[in-house]
Each structure stands twice: as structure tokens, then as C-alpha cells.
Design an enzyme around this catalytic site. Structure first.
Site, PDB file in Angstrom:
ATOM      1  N   GLY A 220       0.840  -1.308   0.148  1.00  0.00           N
ATOM      2  CA  GLY A 220       0.038   0.057  -0.102  1.00  0.00           C
ATOM      3  C   GLY A 220       0.738   1.247  -0.135  1.00  0.00           C
ATOM      4  N   PRO A 262       5.320  -4.580  -0.338  1.00  0.00           N
ATOM      5  CA  PRO A 262       4.807  -3.765  -1.443  1.00  0.00           C
ATOM      6  C   PRO A 262       5.002  -4.230  -2.807  1.00  0.00           C
ATOM      7  CG  PRO A 262       7.258  -3.172  -0.806  1.00  0.00           C
ATOM      8  CD  PRO A 262       7.115  -4.364  -0.153  1.00  0.00           C
ATOM      9  N   GLY A 263       4.040  -3.828  -3.583  1.00  0.00           N
ATOM     10  CA  GLY A 263       3.982  -4.032  -4.783  1.00  0.00           C
ATOM     11  C   GLY A 263       4.318  -2.739  -5.799  1.00  0.00           C
ATOM     12  N   ARG A 264       3.428  -2.156  -5.805  1.00  0.00           N
ATOM     13  CA  ARG A 264       3.246  -0.771  -6.464  1.00  0.00           C
ATOM     14  C   ARG A 264       4.636   0.186  -6.346  1.00  0.00           C
ATOM     15  NH1 ARG A 264      -1.446   1.538  -7.508  1.00  0.00           N
ATOM     16  NH2 ARG A 264      -2.241   0.181  -5.851  1.00  0.00           N
ATOM     17  N   ARG A 300      -6.287   0.080 -15.414  1.00  0.00           N
ATOM     18  CA  ARG A 300      -6.653   1.033 -14.186  1.00  0.00           C
ATOM     19  C   ARG A 300      -7.558   1.959 -14.401  1.00  0.00           C
ATOM     20  NH1 ARG A 300      -3.160   3.303 -11.339  1.00  0.00           N
ATOM     21  NH2 ARG A 300      -3.939   2.670  -9.519  1.00  0.00           N
ATOM     22  N   TYR A 304     -10.807   1.685 -11.933  1.00  0.00           N
ATOM     23  CA  TYR A 304     -10.704   2.486 -10.711  1.00  0.00           C
ATOM     24  C   TYR A 304     -10.726   4.237 -11.239  1.00  0.00           C
ATOM     25  CZ  TYR A 304      -8.190  -1.706  -9.261  1.00  0.00           C
ATOM     26  OH  TYR A 304      -7.669  -2.672  -9.115  1.00  0.00           O
ATOM     27  N   CYS A 335     -14.277  -2.174 -28.418  1.00  0.00           N
ATOM     28  CA  CYS A 335     -15.694  -1.971 -28.734  1.00  0.00           C
ATOM     29  C   CYS A 335     -16.329  -1.945 -27.567  1.00  0.00           C
ATOM     30  CB  CYS A 335     -16.167  -3.108 -29.873  1.00  0.00           C
ATOM     31  SG  CYS A 335     -17.597  -2.700 -30.592  1.00  0.00           S
ATOM     32  N   GLU A 336     -16.002  -0.801 -26.939  1.00  0.00           N
ATOM     33  CA  GLU A 336     -16.589  -0.566 -25.565  1.00  0.00           C
ATOM     34  C   GLU A 336     -16.356   0.707 -24.861  1.00  0.00           C
ATOM     35  OE1 GLU A 336     -16.996  -3.512 -23.143  1.00  0.00           O
ATOM     36  OE2 GLU A 336     -17.407  -2.452 -21.354  1.00  0.00           O
ATOM     37  N   TYR A 371       0.407  -3.186 -11.809  1.00  0.00           N
ATOM     38  CA  TYR A 371      -1.040  -3.620 -12.212  1.00  0.00           C
ATOM     39  C   TYR A 371      -1.344  -2.977 -13.649  1.00  0.00           C
ATOM     40  CZ  TYR A 371      -1.029  -4.136  -7.199  1.00  0.00           C
ATOM     41  OH  TYR A 371      -0.686  -4.409  -5.919  1.00  0.00           O
TER      42      TYR A 371
HETATM   43  C1  LIG Z   1      -1.815  -6.167  -3.317  1.00  0.00           C
HETATM   44  C2  LIG Z   1      -1.351  -6.640  -2.188  1.00  0.00           C
HETATM   45  C3  LIG Z   1       0.028  -6.178  -1.830  1.00  0.00           C
HETATM   46  C4  LIG Z   1       0.558  -4.883  -2.717  1.00  0.00           C
HETATM   47  O1  LIG Z   1      -0.167  -3.859  -2.359  1.00  0.00           O
HETATM   48  P1  LIG Z   1       0.514  -2.478  -2.903  1.00  0.00           P
HETATM   49  O2  LIG Z   1      -0.398  -1.337  -3.258  1.00  0.00           O
HETATM   50  O3  LIG Z   1       0.852  -2.904  -4.527  1.00  0.00           O
HETATM   51  O4  LIG Z   1       1.760  -2.121  -2.495  1.00  0.00           O
HETATM   52  C5  LIG Z   1       0.398  -6.469  -0.543  1.00  0.00           C
HETATM   53  N1  LIG Z   1      -0.031  -7.505   0.124  1.00  0.00           N
HETATM   54  C6  LIG Z   1      -1.420  -8.008  -0.299  1.00  0.00           C
HETATM   55  C7  LIG Z   1      -1.669  -9.138   0.603  1.00  0.00           C
HETATM   56  C8  LIG Z   1      -1.808  -7.468  -1.317  1.00  0.00           C
HETATM   57  O5  LIG Z   1      -2.922  -8.240  -1.637  1.00  0.00           O
END
Ligand SMILES: *Cc1c(COP(=O)(O)O)cnc(C)c1O
Length: 413
Positions: A220, A262-264, A300, A304, A335-336, A371
Site C-alpha cells: 500500500g 509492497p507491489g506498486r 486501471r 478505478y 468496442c466498449e 497493475y
Molecule cells: C496487493 C497486495 C499488496 C501490494 O499492494 P500495493 O498497493 O501494490 O503495495 C500487498 N499485500 C497484499 C496481501 C496484497 O494483496
């Protein structure tokens, strides 16, 4: 708006033109140096765990592995990817709110630690694999997220365990091994909210009547999608979690390790989506620029109302911009009617002020490393597009374009 020399302008235009000519559009391009710059910022944490759903290409996973980062898997597919990228089962945690039965068997076979999100999961793994190592994902009973659909706590979220003491009873019954407590708070962090989350972690552990070794701050961490947005203050973020950790250490009487997931934050800014302008038209008072990438590639904005910074490259003059500007809606080929990259979270169309373009010029969608490719689909029977990574400016193809044949391959004729 000054289109040149801003912080989003990190990719060398001549390199982009070369890649476009070689691989055609649309395509994803990543810069490994940007990923490494992000990783370095999180070194204070005892462990970084990459949420691979944000960008799951095996070659991206290998970069994480190179940097001693562990990995989160949210499906069996992500477990298999992590193994293929060279992670050991010990370096993988499976996080979910349910088990597919086949996935459960595979997790037991590999002895992969599970971050548990429901009481049913505890029974299911306890019966087949007593003493299995687990974490508990706590629903802190309040939520936050950059959008309703990304809210990860409170009663309007499906995620995590509500009644922790009930979970502890089941853990004791099956002698499951509780390693740690995990709270994933969703994207968009402000100080006040973060303190609330840290307190929820501390209070959960005060009430636990069970020892643990780890806490996880989840993911997050936000990134600045808009030019005017600032980078998150990581020092401050770490300090707040560290205060929580110290309280927990005092209570339990031993040291506790702090993980971040983290991912993002690790990959978003490293990636761009490159598309080509194929139609420009005026409808009443509105100006539309239509490109050859759609929400099958980048979903995205449609899903969102997410904002991505958008820039232009003129095909015949890549290093300058037209003096004329135009307020334009930017859409794709699907086509949307929702196939629009400039819309807000109420699905209202918005415009961008961009240098005036011609057919054949390119539109770049920035900060799409997270994403982006991982959420793309074959909708409208459009093949998956290539992914390329730059390493010190040297490009490497890490996924080729899907062929039409491959796209239809699973269907029985
Ligand atoms: C998606 C997710 C993340 C990563 O979220 P980001 O907003 O990309 O940092 C971390 N932990 C869990 C369990 C998730 O589902």
C-alpha cells in the site's frame, strides 16, 4: 503545463523510437535502475516481500530475487511463477482468503507458509497439515484505499480475519505454528491513518495470548502518479512502524522482526506503456485521440478511474514538442465505451492538455509498471503485448507478443 524536462521524462526518446521500430506498438517498457532505486529505500526493514501480483513477469521476479527480496503469492499460478524464477518455497508466502483445493495440496507438498485470511482456511489446512507455519491477516475493522474497490479493511472488505481470538482457538486445536501478524492497509497512506493501523497491530498482539516472531506492514505504499504529488516519506513510515515494533517487543519480552510487502512502490514508476495514435476526431465540442492500446492492456483508468501521467512523442521529431496544444480525451480501440484512459472514478470523461499530435505519433502512459501488464487480458481478442526491460540503457525482451494462434490455442476446434 510544461511538457518537457519534468520528473516523468525518464526514458530516452531515441531508445524508445528504436524499440518501437523493432517490436511495434503497443508495448510495455521497464527500467531496471528505477526498480533498484526503489528497493534501496526500503533497506531498513528486516525483510522486503514483493507482492508479485503487481508485476509478475518471471524476469521482474528474478530482479527481486537478486536483491534478496522474498515474494508473496496469491494463487497457485503465482507460486509456480516464483518457483520458476528461482525462489525456494521458504521464500514464498501464500496470502489469500480461501484455498482452491488443488492449491492447498500444492502448498502442503511444498510446505509453503500461509498468510491466513479466513477461519475456514485454518480448519482446512489444520486438518491436512497440523503444525503448518502460518501468519494471520487481521482485518483491522476499518479501511482505506485509493478507491472503493481497493479498500482492504472494515466490514465492506472481504479480506482478513475479524475475530482473532476465534482464530487462536483453532490454531491451538491443530497446533498450527503462528509466525506473525499481517495487516495490509490498502493504498494511500496518510500519517493519521498509518498511526491508527500501527495501533491496531499493537492492540491485536496485546490481546493475542500467543507468541510471534514477525509483524508485516503489508503493502500500500503510494507513488506520485501526478506531477504535483510528492514521494512518500519512507523514514517517517518506517519510524511509525518501528515504534509499534518496540511496543510489541516490550510486551513480548524479545525482539520482533518487521516485514514490508509492497507491489506498486517497487515497480510502478519503472514502467511505461507505449501506444500509437491511429485516429484523431472531433465529436461535437470534444476532441478525441485514439490509440492502439486499450483497457485490455491497461485497465486501471477504466476500473478505478486511476490517473496516469500521459506524454507524447512525435514520430518525426521525438525530442521536441509541437507549440500548439489541445485538450483531448484519450481512448483505445475496444468496442466498449469505457475504453477511455482519461476518466475519473465516477467514470466521467476528462481531458488532457497535450501537444498537438498527428496520426503515427506516440502516446506514453507513465507509471504503469504496477497493475499494468499483470492485469491485462485478451478482451476483444487482442493478443498480449511485449514487455521489454532496460538495464543501464540496454534493452532485453522479457515477454514477446502473443500470436493469434497462441491466443486461440486452448479452444477445441
Ligand atoms: C496487493 C497486495 C499488496 C501490494 O499492494 P500495493 O498497493 O501494490 O503495495 C500487498 N499485500 C497484499 C496481501 C496484497 O494483496
Amino acid at each position: 503545463m510544461n511538457h518537457t524536462n519534468n520528473k516523468k521524462d525518464q526514458f530516452d526518446k531515441n531508445t524508445l523510437i528504436k524499440l518501437i521500430n523493432k517490436y511495434n506498438t503497443p508495448l510495455w517498457i521497464y527500467d531496471k535502475n528505477i526498480i533498484q532505486k526503489q528497493i534501496i529505500q526500503l533497506q531498513q526493514f528486516n525483510r522486503i516481500r514483493f507482492a508479485q501480483k503487481s508485476c509478475s513477469n518471471i524476469n521482474i521476479l528474478k530482479i527481486m530475487k537478486e536483491h534478496k527480496i522474498h515474494v508473496d503469492a496469491v494463487s497457485q499460478g503465482e507460486i509456480e511463477r516464483a518457483l520458476t524464477a528461482g525462489f525456494t518455497p521458504k521464500e514464498i508466502i501464500f496470502t489469500a482468503d480461501l484455498f482452491d483445493y488443488q492449491t492447498l495440496l500444492r502448498i502442503i507438498e511444498l510446505n509453503i507458509t500461509v498468510n491466513i485470511g479466513s477461519i475456514d482456511m485454518l480448519h482446512q489446512i489444520g486438518k491436512l497439515s497440523p503444525q503448518h507455519a502460518i501468519w494471520l491477516r487481521v482485518n483491522p475493522k476499518f479501511g482505506h484505499g485509493h478507491h472503493e474497490k481497493t479498500n482492504t479493511g472494515g466490514e465492506n472488505s472481504k479480506h482478513g480475519i475479524w475475530n482473532i481470538l476465534e482464530a487462536i482457538d483453532i490454531i491451538n486445536k491443530y497446533k498450527l505454528k503462528l509466525i506473525g501478524i499481517h495487516i495490509h492497509i490498502g493504498s494511500g497512506v496518510n500519517n493519521e491513518y498509518l498511526e491508527k493501523v500501527c495501533n491496531a497491530m499493537v492492540n491485536t498482539i496485546y490481546s493475542l495470548k500467543k507468541d510471534i516472531q514477525w509483524i508485516s506492514a503489508g503493502g500500500g505504499l503510494p507513488i506520485p502518479y501526478r506531477l504535483e504529488e510528492k514521494n512518500i516519506n519512507i523514514k517517517n513510515y518506517f519510524n511509525l512502524w518501528n515504534i509499534a515494533r518496540i511496543k510489541i517487543e516490550k510486551f513480548l519480552g524479545h525482539s520482533i522482526k518487521l516485514e514490508i510487502e509492497p507491489g506498486r512502490f517497487l515497480v510502478a514508476e519503472s514502467g511505461i506503456l507505449v501506444s500509437e495514435i491511429r485516429a484523431i476526431k472531433t465529436m461535437g465540442k470534444k476532441h478525441y485521440t485514439l490509440v492502439n492500446a486499450g483497457f485490455n492492456d491497461l485497465i486501471r483508468p477504466t476500473m478505478y478511474g486511476s490517473y496516469h501521467y500521459i506524454s507524447v512523442i512525435h514520430k518525426n521529431d521525438p525530442n521536441t514538442y509541437s507549440n500548439q496544444q489541445v485538450e483531448t480525451i484519450i481512448g483505445g480501440p475496444l468496442c466498449e465505451s469505457g475504453d477511455i484512459f482519461t476518466q475519473n472514478s465516477n467514470n466521467i470523461l476528462t481531458t488532457r492538455l497535450l501537444p498537438k499530435t498527428k496520426i503515427g505519433d506516440y502516446i506514453i502512459f507513465h507509471d504503469t509498471g504496477a497493475y499494468g501488464a499483470s492485469m491485462s487480458s485478451n478482451y476483444n481478442s487482442r493478443p498480449l503485448i511485449p514487455e521489454i526491460i532496460l538495464e543501464n540503457g540496454i534493452p532485453k525482451l522479457i515477454r514477446r507478443r502473443q500470436t493469434y494462434q497462441e491466443m486461440m490455442q486452448l479452444e477445441l476446434i
